[in-house]
Design a protein around this motif. Structure first.
Motif, PDB file in Angstrom:
ATOM      1  N   HIS A  96     -11.838  -0.724  10.020  1.00 22.22           N
ATOM      2  CA  HIS A  96     -12.256  -0.734   8.622  1.00 22.22           C
ATOM      3  C   HIS A  96     -13.719  -0.324   8.443  1.00 22.22           C
ATOM      4  O   HIS A  96     -14.407  -0.015   9.406  1.00 22.22           O
ATOM      5  CB  HIS A  96     -12.000  -2.118   8.018  1.00 22.22           C
ATOM      6  CG  HIS A  96     -10.552  -2.498   8.030  1.00 22.22           C
ATOM      7  ND1 HIS A  96      -9.617  -1.888   7.227  1.00 22.22           N
ATOM      8  CD2 HIS A  96      -9.868  -3.397   8.787  1.00 22.22           C
ATOM      9  CE1 HIS A  96      -8.419  -2.402   7.462  1.00 22.22           C
ATOM     10  NE2 HIS A  96      -8.541  -3.326   8.406  1.00 22.22           N
ATOM     11  N   ASP A 132     -15.267  -2.444   2.994  1.00 23.83           N
ATOM     12  CA  ASP A 132     -14.126  -3.364   3.101  1.00 23.83           C
ATOM     13  C   ASP A 132     -14.601  -4.778   3.444  1.00 23.83           C
ATOM     14  O   ASP A 132     -14.010  -5.767   2.999  1.00 23.83           O
ATOM     15  CB  ASP A 132     -13.143  -2.881   4.180  1.00 23.83           C
ATOM     16  CG  ASP A 132     -12.599  -1.495   3.867  1.00 23.83           C
ATOM     17  OD1 ASP A 132     -12.233  -1.262   2.703  1.00 23.83           O
ATOM     18  OD2 ASP A 132     -12.556  -0.649   4.775  1.00 23.83           O
ATOM     19  N   TYR A 142     -15.645  -6.380   0.213  1.00 18.51           N
ATOM     20  CA  TYR A 142     -14.506  -6.829  -0.594  1.00 18.51           C
ATOM     21  C   TYR A 142     -13.835  -8.065   0.029  1.00 18.51           C
ATOM     22  O   TYR A 142     -13.230  -8.881  -0.671  1.00 18.51           O
ATOM     23  CB  TYR A 142     -13.466  -5.714  -0.753  1.00 18.51           C
ATOM     24  CG  TYR A 142     -14.043  -4.385  -1.231  1.00 18.51           C
ATOM     25  CD1 TYR A 142     -15.067  -4.352  -2.186  1.00 18.51           C
ATOM     26  CD2 TYR A 142     -13.575  -3.176  -0.717  1.00 18.51           C
ATOM     27  CE1 TYR A 142     -15.602  -3.134  -2.596  1.00 18.51           C
ATOM     28  CE2 TYR A 142     -14.112  -1.958  -1.142  1.00 18.51           C
ATOM     29  CZ  TYR A 142     -15.131  -1.949  -2.073  1.00 18.51           C
ATOM     30  OH  TYR A 142     -15.675  -0.766  -2.477  1.00 18.51           O
ATOM     31  N   ALA A 143     -13.966  -8.187   1.359  1.00 18.85           N
ATOM     32  CA  ALA A 143     -13.307  -9.309   2.062  1.00 18.85           C
ATOM     33  C   ALA A 143     -14.121 -10.603   1.996  1.00 18.85           C
ATOM     34  O   ALA A 143     -13.633 -11.651   2.422  1.00 18.85           O
ATOM     35  CB  ALA A 143     -13.070  -8.929   3.518  1.00 18.85           C
ATOM     36  N   ASN A 156     -13.068 -15.991   2.703  1.00 23.47           N
ATOM     37  CA  ASN A 156     -12.520 -14.820   3.381  1.00 23.47           C
ATOM     38  C   ASN A 156     -11.288 -14.358   2.600  1.00 23.47           C
ATOM     39  O   ASN A 156     -10.257 -15.017   2.610  1.00 23.47           O
ATOM     40  CB  ASN A 156     -12.146 -15.178   4.826  1.00 23.47           C
ATOM     41  CG  ASN A 156     -11.557 -13.980   5.577  1.00 23.47           C
ATOM     42  OD1 ASN A 156     -11.398 -12.899   5.011  1.00 23.47           O
ATOM     43  ND2 ASN A 156     -11.237 -14.182   6.838  1.00 23.47           N
ATOM     44  N   TYR A 157     -11.414 -13.232   1.917  1.00 20.61           N
ATOM     45  CA  TYR A 157     -10.313 -12.729   1.086  1.00 20.61           C
ATOM     46  C   TYR A 157      -9.394 -11.771   1.845  1.00 20.61           C
ATOM     47  O   TYR A 157      -8.392 -11.331   1.291  1.00 20.61           O
ATOM     48  CB  TYR A 157     -10.876 -12.021  -0.153  1.00 20.61           C
ATOM     49  CG  TYR A 157     -11.682 -12.945  -1.028  1.00 20.61           C
ATOM     50  CD1 TYR A 157     -11.060 -13.909  -1.830  1.00 20.61           C
ATOM     51  CD2 TYR A 157     -13.077 -12.879  -1.041  1.00 20.61           C
ATOM     52  CE1 TYR A 157     -11.806 -14.773  -2.624  1.00 20.61           C
ATOM     53  CE2 TYR A 157     -13.825 -13.733  -1.836  1.00 20.61           C
ATOM     54  CZ  TYR A 157     -13.186 -14.677  -2.619  1.00 20.61           C
ATOM     55  OH  TYR A 157     -13.924 -15.528  -3.390  1.00 20.61           O
ATOM     56  N   ASP A 158      -9.783 -11.392   3.077  1.00 18.45           N
ATOM     57  CA  ASP A 158      -8.949 -10.431   3.792  1.00 18.45           C
ATOM     58  C   ASP A 158      -9.050 -10.663   5.307  1.00 18.45           C
ATOM     59  O   ASP A 158      -9.912 -10.086   5.979  1.00 18.45           O
ATOM     60  CB  ASP A 158      -9.401  -8.998   3.444  1.00 18.45           C
ATOM     61  CG  ASP A 158      -8.408  -7.973   3.958  1.00 18.45           C
ATOM     62  OD1 ASP A 158      -7.521  -8.349   4.755  1.00 18.45           O
ATOM     63  OD2 ASP A 158      -8.529  -6.796   3.569  1.00 18.45           O
ATOM     64  N   PRO A 159      -8.139 -11.480   5.846  1.00 19.49           N
ATOM     65  CA  PRO A 159      -8.181 -11.771   7.283  1.00 19.49           C
ATOM     66  C   PRO A 159      -7.969 -10.534   8.164  1.00 19.49           C
ATOM     67  O   PRO A 159      -8.263 -10.578   9.358  1.00 19.49           O
ATOM     68  CB  PRO A 159      -7.023 -12.769   7.471  1.00 19.49           C
ATOM     69  CG  PRO A 159      -6.746 -13.322   6.116  1.00 19.49           C
ATOM     70  CD  PRO A 159      -7.093 -12.252   5.141  1.00 19.49           C
ATOM     71  N   ALA A 160      -7.472  -9.453   7.569  1.00 17.67           N
ATOM     72  CA  ALA A 160      -7.344  -8.228   8.373  1.00 17.67           C
ATOM     73  C   ALA A 160      -8.715  -7.625   8.661  1.00 17.67           C
ATOM     74  O   ALA A 160      -8.891  -6.877   9.623  1.00 17.67           O
ATOM     75  CB  ALA A 160      -6.479  -7.209   7.627  1.00 17.67           C
ATOM     76  N   VAL A 161      -9.697  -7.951   7.835  1.00 18.03           N
ATOM     77  CA  VAL A 161     -11.051  -7.431   8.041  1.00 18.03           C
ATOM     78  C   VAL A 161     -11.940  -8.483   8.714  1.00 18.03           C
ATOM     79  O   VAL A 161     -12.743  -8.171   9.600  1.00 18.03           O
ATOM     80  CB  VAL A 161     -11.676  -6.993   6.692  1.00 18.03           C
ATOM     81  CG1 VAL A 161     -13.114  -6.512   6.882  1.00 18.03           C
ATOM     82  CG2 VAL A 161     -10.837  -5.904   6.050  1.00 18.03           C
TER      83      VAL A 161
END
Ligand code: FES
Length: 566
Positions: free
Chosen positions: A307, A311, A314-315, A350-355
């Protein structure tokens, strides 16, 4: 206040200090005791990553006026990583001297540093630390990720494109189209390269407001952050909070651990050691290894992941990373907003654990910087495990030696070059003195005949640096460097070298007696700089493990102007 040493004077001196400033249309009351906030601007069209800084400076000024301060903007030397030759790092120390003397010599009570492209951050922070008046940093912010052929791209793709183009997998037209797609917005490189590493460094050190590291340059919230920095700088002056109160040993430890979790650039090491040297904190290469050893890689960002820095914003931004890391960090360190590091991330999500991964389930177990020792690098060398190939972390290979960068360029693609994928590429004379400024050539492109076999990584060793956007099993910053007679200078084609990252070792399988024999024939390089700045550089630059600062710039001289002509 310091500025009153200029503007508060009576008689002829006060007249001189104020009269010429009034040609800009400032009324007399602006000089009567308001905190003067210098805005140290690295705007330049030759530093494209910082080309939006005039707008950013205007936002800072709005905040300073709002808080009852008096903003005065001034330019300093700007270093455009992709433009300035031979390498921006050659001028980092020069720019830091410009910053230091510009701050000390002028009528300012506090300073806001506008930093962006790689070297503009360390040079400004180093200079400001040597003066030690209240200081805040506003970074320019990352670019939006590029878009090319249906996917997101950033600077790390440049290395892949170059390889594809070289191997005929990409046409000239595609290569040119990618060039236009890469840097499509204002800001610095979109990946976790050196610029974003530096922006994260200043935020984790406590020199910038929360979210400074990741808000994209093109996002209007970047201007809000600049505005709020202007407001806060005025308060910072009133509270007398200087960098030396913020930059404690604990703050440096935090920065090292946060950098490990981010997979930040290896250039971070050189710059942080240099900054620590200016503010009087002892920091050694071993601190980086010891402190990052227990930190896994949390951020899935290029070049270690997939990423982009936008990103990460945003995360949840850097505060979300810091909150996750808090069990390891010194949460009580002071930051420029008057709150602690822990306070600043208390509400982070943490809004995006993929990041942003968790400590329990990290993105990669290995992170940070491995510091290697051995007869090839008695004063250390570094490798970034998260950007390396796991299978090469313990590897013995035959050395293929290039005496300097010109030798490398001339022979790397020679079909007769005796090389295979198991060899170790060795590049000499690209260290701080050997190639003044220590260029980012350490992640040298592989030989064409090896690339043609579908191989994408080999062990590479040099005394140079690597771009923060680069990757590979690359040993960098070998110290002492070959140009000053480090053992790297004596490696010969066919010597065996063992890289053993788990055991932190880099060993040249040549006996001490044999090395001593080779030393007899060592001739120092004739660098050919007999005047000017480069001459000063090669006489005073320190080795990689000491931060590549000048020996005479360590520490600070404070903010008092010792001789006053008026
Ligand atoms: Fe400026 Fe990458 S070239 S940050």
């Amino acid at each position: 206040m310091r500025s009153q040493e200029w503007f508060g004077r009576t008689g002829k001196d006060g007249f001189i200090y104020r009269a010429w400033m009034k040609n800009q249309g400032f009324p007399h009351h602006e000089f009567e005791g308001k905190p003067v906030i210098g805005i140290c601007n690295t705007w330049s069209e030759l530093t494209p990553c910082n080309a939006h800084f005039r707008e950013l400076a205007e936002a800072v000024k709005r905040g300073v006026w709002e808080a009852g301060g008096f903003p005065l903007e001034f330019p300093v030397m700007s270093l455009g990583e992709c433009q300035i030759k031979p390498t921006a790092m050659l001028f980092r120390n020069l720019a830091s001297m410009d910053v230091e003397e510009s701050i000390r010599g002028n009528s300012i009570d506090g300073v806001i540093l506008l930093c962006g492209c790689d070297k503009t951050t360390p040079s400004l922070v180093m200079g400001a630390c040597s003066v030690d008046i209240p200081t805040m940093v506003v970074s320019g912010g990352p670019m939006l990720a590029g878009r090319f052929q249906g996917r997101k791209i950033g600077t790390s793709d440049l290395w892949r494109f170059a390889e594809d183009f070289k191997m005929g997998r990409m046409t000239q037209a595609e290569f040119t189209a990618a060039e236009a797609a890469m840097a499509r917005s204002q800001g610095h490189c979109a990946v976790m390269g050196t610029a974003s590493t530096m922006a994260a460094m200043v935020e984790s050190l406590g020199l910038a407001l929360p979210d400074n590291a990741t808000i994209p340059a093109a996002d209007s919230r970047r201007k809000v952050l600049a505005h709020m920095t202007g407001v806060r700088a005025v308060e910072l002056v009133r509270e007398g909070i200087t960098p030396s109160k913020i930059l404690t040993r604990q703050a440096f430890e935090n920065a090292i651990m946060v950098n490990a979790a981010l997979g930040g650039s290896t250039n971070f090491i050189l710059h942080l050691i240099a900054i620590a040297g200016r503010i009087g904190v002892d920091l050694s290469l071993d601190d980086f290894d010891a402190l990052s050893d227990k930190i896994p890689l949390l951020a899935n960002l290029q070049p270690s992941g997939e990423h982009f820095v936008e990103d990460l914003f945003y995360a949840g931004g850097l505060p979300a990373i810091i909150r996750e890391l808090l069990p390891h960090l010194n949460g009580n360190t002071l930051t420029v907003n008057g709150k602690t590091l822990a306070d600043n991330c208390a509400e982070a999500q943490n809004y995006d654990p993929a990041v942003i991964a968790s400590l329990d389930k990290p993105f990669k177990p290995e992170s940070g910087i491995a510091v290697l020792r051995g007869n090839l690098c008695p004063d250390g060398a570094v490798l970034k495990p998260s950007a390396a190939t796991p299978a090469l972390m313990q590897h013995t290979g035959r050395a293929v030696v290039f005496e300097n960068i010109d030798d490398y360029k001339a022979r790397i693609d020679d079909p007769d070059l005796d090389v295979d994928a198991d060899c170790v590429l060795v590049l000499k004379n690209v260290g701080p003195r050997g190639y003044p400024g220590m260029p980012e050539v350490g992640n040298m492109t592989l030989p064409a005949k090896v690339l043609a076999q579908g191989v994408h990584d080999m062990v590479r060793i040099s005394d140079g640096r690597m771009s923060g956007t680069g990757f590979g099993t690359v040993v960098l910053h070998v110290s002492p460097e070959s140009a000053v007679g480090g053992n790297l200078a004596f490696v010969q084609n066919g010597d065996l070298i063992t890289l053993d990252v788990p055991n932190r070792s880099l060993h040249l399988h040549v006996s001490d007696e044999e090395l001593a024999g080779r030393l007899v024939h060592f001739k120092p390089l004739d660098l050919g700089y007999d005047r000017g700045y480069v001459n000063l550089f090669i006489r005073h630059v320190t080795q990689a493990h000491e931060g590549v600062d000048f020996d005479f710039l360590k520490g600070g001289s404070g903010s008092v102007v010792k001789r006053d002509s008026h």
